[in-house]
Design an enzyme around this catalytic site. Sequence first.
Site, PDB file in Angstrom:
ATOM      1  CE  LYS A   1     -15.140   3.246  -6.694  1.00 40.73           C
ATOM      2  NZ  LYS A   1     -14.285   4.327  -7.101  1.00 40.73           N
TER       3      LYS A   1
ATOM      4  CE  LYS B   1      -9.283  -0.600  -5.875  1.00 45.35           C
ATOM      5  NZ  LYS B   1      -9.193   0.473  -6.868  1.00 45.35           N
TER       6      LYS B   1
ATOM      7  CE  LYS C   1      -7.021   7.684  -5.746  1.00 42.17           C
ATOM      8  NZ  LYS C   1      -8.371   7.810  -6.298  1.00 42.17           N
TER       9      LYS C   1
HETATM   10  P1  ATP Z   1     -10.945   4.858  -5.314  1.00 41.30           P
HETATM   11  O1  ATP Z   1     -10.863   4.060  -4.074  1.00 41.30           O
HETATM   12  O2  ATP Z   1     -11.276   6.278  -5.083  1.00 41.30           O
HETATM   13  O3  ATP Z   1     -11.729   4.216  -6.395  1.00 41.30           O
HETATM   14  P2  ATP Z   1      -8.383   3.883  -6.135  1.00 41.30           P
HETATM   15  O4  ATP Z   1      -7.474   3.778  -4.959  1.00 41.30           O
HETATM   16  O5  ATP Z   1      -8.959   2.641  -6.665  1.00 41.30           O
HETATM   17  O6  ATP Z   1      -9.487   4.964  -5.841  1.00 41.30           O
HETATM   18  P3  ATP Z   1      -7.939   5.094  -8.717  1.00 41.30           P
HETATM   19  O7  ATP Z   1      -7.892   6.555  -8.837  1.00 41.30           O
HETATM   20  O8  ATP Z   1      -9.202   4.420  -9.074  1.00 41.30           O
HETATM   21  O9  ATP Z   1      -7.557   4.630  -7.232  1.00 41.30           O
HETATM   22  O10 ATP Z   1      -6.771   4.460  -9.532  1.00 41.30           O
HETATM   23  C1  ATP Z   1      -5.606   5.083 -10.000  1.00 41.30           C
HETATM   24  C2  ATP Z   1      -4.683   4.026 -10.555  1.00 41.30           C
HETATM   25  O11 ATP Z   1      -4.160   3.229  -9.481  1.00 41.30           O
HETATM   26  C3  ATP Z   1      -5.371   3.032 -11.490  1.00 41.30           C
HETATM   27  O12 ATP Z   1      -4.480   2.704 -12.519  1.00 41.30           O
HETATM   28  C4  ATP Z   1      -5.627   1.850 -10.612  1.00 41.30           C
HETATM   29  O13 ATP Z   1      -5.739   0.660 -11.349  1.00 41.30           O
HETATM   30  C5  ATP Z   1      -4.397   1.852  -9.702  1.00 41.30           C
HETATM   31  N1  ATP Z   1      -4.703   1.232  -8.420  1.00 41.30           N
HETATM   32  C6  ATP Z   1      -5.634   1.640  -7.533  1.00 41.30           C
HETATM   33  N2  ATP Z   1      -5.645   0.859  -6.447  1.00 41.30           N
HETATM   34  C7  ATP Z   1      -4.692  -0.078  -6.648  1.00 41.30           C
HETATM   35  C8  ATP Z   1      -4.225  -1.191  -5.896  1.00 41.30           C
HETATM   36  N3  ATP Z   1      -4.739  -1.478  -4.731  1.00 41.30           N
HETATM   37  N4  ATP Z   1      -3.240  -1.951  -6.401  1.00 41.30           N
HETATM   38  C9  ATP Z   1      -2.711  -1.664  -7.600  1.00 41.30           C
HETATM   39  N5  ATP Z   1      -3.104  -0.631  -8.378  1.00 41.30           N
HETATM   40  C10 ATP Z   1      -4.080   0.153  -7.921  1.00 41.30           C
END
Ligand code: ATP
Length: 329
Positions: A114, A195, A198
């Site tokens: 990040k 990955k 969002k």
């Molecule tokens: P950002 O992109 O803002 O970092 P993110 O999509 O990674 O957000 P988080 O809020 O960090 O989402 O994660 C919320 C939950 O969703 C965590 O338990 C994380 O491990 C899970 N998660 C996030 N992205 C994935 C993915 N691509 N596959 C499986 N689990 C996920």
Amino acid sequence: MSIKKTILSGSTVTGNLTLGNYIGAINNWGQLSKDYNCYYMVADLHALTVKQDPKELRERILSFFAQYIACGLDPNKNTLFVQSHVPEHAELQWILTTLTPMGYLNRMTQFKDKSSKQKEILAGLFTYPILMASDILLYQTDVVPVGEDQRQHLELTRDIVTFFHNRYGETFTMPKAYIGKVGAKIMSLQDPNAKMSKSDENEKAYVSILDAPKKIQKKIKSAVTDSETTVSFDPEKKAGLANLLTIYSVLTGKSIDEIVKSYEGKMYGHVKVDLAEIVCEKFRPVQENYNQLMKNQDHLHELMKTGRDKAREKASKTLKLVYERVGLI
Ligand code: ATP
Ligand code: LTN
């Protein structure tokens, strides 16, 4: 006295919750309340590690809270709350910050990822894993269900517990990560090596829980795959297709083998059309629930207050104990 073990998890209030969040996190959470004492948090303080528009953030906090419920988290069976409503999170974070070596934070791969995208790296992004440790430890959490990307933060939390215990004596439950076997890492639809996230700048990289069916169909149709045609599961050589098959498998409960067999003689396009339909069907009732919930925002605010009171009951006890151990009056 409760003999159930305690679970805590949360999602940062950035962007919109995605299919990755749904599969890797929220969908699993709903099934745990029978056996565990569950705390699920809308992590708004974490969102401040990147620049936010205050008005949008405020709307998004409410929206995330409603999305949790719409995805099946029952506020009567789980403690659903907003992180900033429980001031103990930030208070404990400070104590834990005084025990965490910089070197440990420097190793966090999510920080490296990040921060490499930011012009100016703010201290909050660096210390954010300590806030996450504080979220977990305040509730004397046994199990933390997260996606694969959070494994390292959980290890750090465990290290912090050891530092604290060595200096001040046993105080916290030692938490463990719970990472599902399938779907723990759903990949981007545009880059199968990254990955699904969002906060991806490219909206086509993810499906949001609230995307309209047409949008879902379009995004899945344009998912990046390879130039072969035979449907088979090969995460190394056919990462894009393997990701689609994984999503298919988790959402339908069918095994990957079974799915691959059913597409014998068919093309990738057939998988995409069917998968889009499956995702739309999965999210249809979620979106209906969500729209219904958002019509009565006073009710959502009431639910937030109830969650906050339940969460604070536990958090304040832990913080009191911590202050005693540390020697604060
Ligand atoms: P950002 O992109 O803002 O970092 P993110 O999509 O990674 O957000 P988080 O809020 O960090 O989402 O994660 C919320 C939950 O969703 C965590 O338990 C994380 O491990 C899970 N998660 C996030 N992205 C994935 C993915 N691509 N596959 C499986 N689990 C996920
Ligand atoms: N950092 C997490 C979200 C999060 C979290 C937590 C997850 C904040 N606090 C406590 C589990 C436990 C993320 O997924 N980005």
